[in-house]
Design an enzyme around this catalytic site. Structure first.
Site, PDB file in Angstrom:
ATOM      1  N   HIS A  57     -13.910  -0.096  -0.916  1.00  0.00           N
ATOM      2  CA  HIS A  57     -13.638   1.335  -1.102  1.00  0.00           C
ATOM      3  C   HIS A  57     -12.306   1.626  -1.780  1.00  0.00           C
ATOM      4  O   HIS A  57     -11.998   2.767  -2.084  1.00  0.00           O
ATOM      5  CB  HIS A  57     -13.734   2.085   0.238  1.00  0.00           C
ATOM      6  CG  HIS A  57     -12.650   1.775   1.219  1.00  0.00           C
ATOM      7  ND1 HIS A  57     -11.633   2.660   1.479  1.00  0.00           N
ATOM      8  CD2 HIS A  57     -12.412   0.699   2.007  1.00  0.00           C
ATOM      9  CE1 HIS A  57     -10.834   2.147   2.415  1.00  0.00           C
ATOM     10  NE2 HIS A  57     -11.292   0.955   2.740  1.00  0.00           N
ATOM     11  N   CYS A 107      -3.648   4.441   7.684  1.00  0.00           N
ATOM     12  CA  CYS A 107      -3.927   3.668   8.899  1.00  0.00           C
ATOM     13  C   CYS A 107      -2.828   3.791   9.929  1.00  0.00           C
ATOM     14  O   CYS A 107      -2.990   3.373  11.071  1.00  0.00           O
ATOM     15  CB  CYS A 107      -4.123   2.194   8.554  1.00  0.00           C
ATOM     16  SG  CYS A 107      -5.448   1.974   7.406  1.00  0.00           S
ATOM     17  N   ASN A 124       0.803  -1.226   0.000  1.00  0.00           N
ATOM     18  CA  ASN A 124       0.000   0.000   0.000  1.00  0.00           C
ATOM     19  C   ASN A 124       0.835   1.275   0.000  1.00  0.00           C
ATOM     20  O   ASN A 124       0.330   2.335  -0.319  1.00  0.00           O
ATOM     21  CB  ASN A 124      -0.993   0.007   1.180  1.00  0.00           C
ATOM     22  CG  ASN A 124      -0.373  -0.387   2.490  1.00  0.00           C
ATOM     23  OD1 ASN A 124       0.408  -1.335   2.559  1.00  0.00           O
ATOM     24  ND2 ASN A 124      -0.705   0.317   3.534  1.00  0.00           N
ATOM     25  N   GLN A 133      -4.948  -3.831  -2.067  1.00  0.00           N
ATOM     26  CA  GLN A 133      -4.505  -2.798  -3.013  1.00  0.00           C
ATOM     27  C   GLN A 133      -4.461  -3.294  -4.454  1.00  0.00           C
ATOM     28  O   GLN A 133      -4.191  -2.492  -5.353  1.00  0.00           O
ATOM     29  CB  GLN A 133      -3.116  -2.273  -2.609  1.00  0.00           C
ATOM     30  CG  GLN A 133      -3.094  -1.547  -1.279  1.00  0.00           C
ATOM     31  CD  GLN A 133      -3.784  -0.179  -1.329  1.00  0.00           C
ATOM     32  OE1 GLN A 133      -4.025   0.381  -2.403  1.00  0.00           O
ATOM     33  NE2 GLN A 133      -4.106   0.371  -0.165  1.00  0.00           N
TER      34      GLN A 133
HETATM   35  N1  PMP Z   1      -4.693  -3.999   3.881  1.00  0.00           N
HETATM   36  C1  PMP Z   1      -4.169  -3.038   3.112  1.00  0.00           C
HETATM   37  C2  PMP Z   1      -2.973  -3.349   2.261  1.00  0.00           C
HETATM   38  C3  PMP Z   1      -4.738  -1.768   3.094  1.00  0.00           C
HETATM   39  O1  PMP Z   1      -4.216  -0.818   2.318  1.00  0.00           O
HETATM   40  C4  PMP Z   1      -5.884  -1.522   3.905  1.00  0.00           C
HETATM   41  C5  PMP Z   1      -6.539  -0.159   3.932  1.00  0.00           C
HETATM   42  N2  PMP Z   1      -5.672   0.905   4.121  1.00  0.00           N
HETATM   43  C6  PMP Z   1      -6.388  -2.560   4.695  1.00  0.00           C
HETATM   44  C7  PMP Z   1      -5.773  -3.790   4.653  1.00  0.00           C
HETATM   45  C8  PMP Z   1      -7.590  -2.383   5.576  1.00  0.00           C
HETATM   46  O2  PMP Z   1      -8.723  -2.131   4.825  1.00  0.00           O
HETATM   47  P1  PMP Z   1     -10.043  -1.548   5.516  1.00  0.00           P
HETATM   48  O3  PMP Z   1      -9.606  -0.304   6.241  1.00  0.00           O
HETATM   49  O4  PMP Z   1     -10.964  -1.259   4.388  1.00  0.00           O
HETATM   50  O5  PMP Z   1     -10.542  -2.566   6.465  1.00  0.00           O
END
Ligand code: PMP
Length: 372
Positions: A201, A330, A150, A178
């Site tokens: 999303h 995150c 990501n 991703q």
């Molecule tokens: N894994 C990866 C590689 C991500 O980029 C994300 C979102 N940033 C997630 C997991 C988690 O996804 P979500 O927030 O939609 O649960």
């Protein structure tokens, strides 16, 4: 303002919104109810959406379990495998550049007595197959590795990883959040992948909805795991809770659109990525450094060091004209563990910005980079 933070989330496709609206209003039935029309309509809509997501990733419809997103899917698979198969072994392999929803789940399991190996990565964030092979143990019950990173966009060599897991008969889970909808994912070509996570999303669907792929075994039964959510037995007993029909319909529509436009979008994003790279190189020459690789990557993601700059201040000062980020949304409060794992110094990490595009952008929009 140009939105260039599509790895964090994407805008809802207008057709996705249109598809969802009836299920927020008149078609409000519970798909687990029977006989009357709003329930049957909801059930059929879920069925269709399941088919769309399954065909986007080359799975069977019955191998899709809807969840609230990749965080839940990752938790469900990792904890679910650990719990169900703990009598066969307590060793899990992952890497240092996973999303926190994988890393923190693994850390939690370490506290519960599991042993976790966190593989090192190369300068682009990919694991080494040799290293991976050497870390496999007789008691390894699960390998969980990110497909596309990501922060850097780098793709792991999933084919070789999956082949190895297939040969050794070890469960492989991949966080494909991703990559689904952005690069070709055809699970019928990867028999070694038993589990996969994705989130709506990230490819122009709604937030709070995702999918888990769970492969069926040779007896045509879903691979067993312990559910995370116990209850009414929805989703084949693997994920209880009333289905979020409007979100599922949105995810299905987004999957359908992504499948139709995949090839065209990849080409467009590759072109736009090279255009931005060219402008940045022209303008900043040796004041910048690219962290990402140019091949085997998710198109449209750039990770760039602006030497001597503070990335937080840069993101803030760019905010009126472009939305970019220092890395993952995150873990935005901490310096990136991904960039640290590829060997960047703290100063290099603190000068890095991620630009992530979507097919909603046009090449002309990118002229703004010339004015930076
Ligand atoms: N894994 C990866 C590689 C991500 O980029 C994300 C979102 N940033 C997630 C997991 C988690 O996804 P979500 O927030 O939609 O649960």
């Amino acid at each position: 303002m140009l939105y260039l933070d599509n790895s964090a989330t994407t805008q809802i496709h207008p057709e996705v919104k249109e598809a969802m609206l009836p299920y927020l209003m008149e078609e409000f039935g519970n798909p687990s109810s029977k006989y009357y029309s709003v329930a049957e309509n909801a059930k059929n809509a879920v069925k269709e959406a399941r088919h769309s997501l399954a065909s986007l990733i080359g799975a069977q419809d019955s191998e899709i379990i809807f969840t609230s997103g990749s965080t839940e899917s990752n938790n469900m698979v990792i904890k679910g495998v650990a719990d169900y198969y703990s009598n066969q072994g307590k060793h899990i392999i992952t890497s240092k550049v996973e999303h926190p929803s994988v890393l923190e789940t693994c850390r939690y399991l370490e506290e519960k007595g599991f042993e976790v190996t966190y593989l090192d990565v190369d300068k682009y964030g990919r694991i080494s197959l040799e290293d991976f092979k050497s870390q496999l143990q007789d008691n390894t019950i699960l390998v969980t590795l990110i497909w596309g990173n990501n922060e850097l966009g780098s793709l792991n060599d999933m084919e070789s990883i999956a082949d190895l897991c297939y040969e050794r008969n070890i469960f492989l889970h991949t966080d494909a959040t991703q990559v689904v909808g952005k690069v070709e994912v055809n699970l019928s070509d990867y028999p070694g992948i038993t589990f996969l996570s994705c989130s709506g999303h990230k490819f122009h669907g709604p937030k709070g909805i995702g999918g888990t792929f769970i492969r069926k075994d040779r007896y045509d039964l879903l691979t067993k795991i312990t559910p995370l959510l116990h209850g009414g037995g929805q989703e084949q007993g693997i994920r209880s809770g009333t289905l979020a029909v409007h979100n599922i319909v949105g995810l299905g529509k987004a999957a359908e659109i992504a499948k139709q436009s995949l090839t065209k979008n990849i080409k467009k994003l590759e072109e736009m990525e090279s255009y931005v790279s060219m402008i940045l190189k022209d303008k900043f020459s040796d004041q910048i450094e690219f962290n990402h690789d140019n091949t085997q990557k998710i198109p449209g993601v750039l990770s760039v060091q602006f030497k001597g700059a503070n990335n937080e201040l840069l993101v803030k000062s760019l905010a009126p004209v472009m939305a970019v980020s220092t890395g993952s949304a995150c873990s935005s409060s901490k310096p990136s563990h991904v960039l640290a794992a590829i060997g960047l110094s703290i100063d290099q990490v603190r000068s890095t910005i991620r630009f992530s595009m979507s097919s909603f952008i046009e090449k002309e929009d990118l002229e703004i980079f010339k004015e930076l």
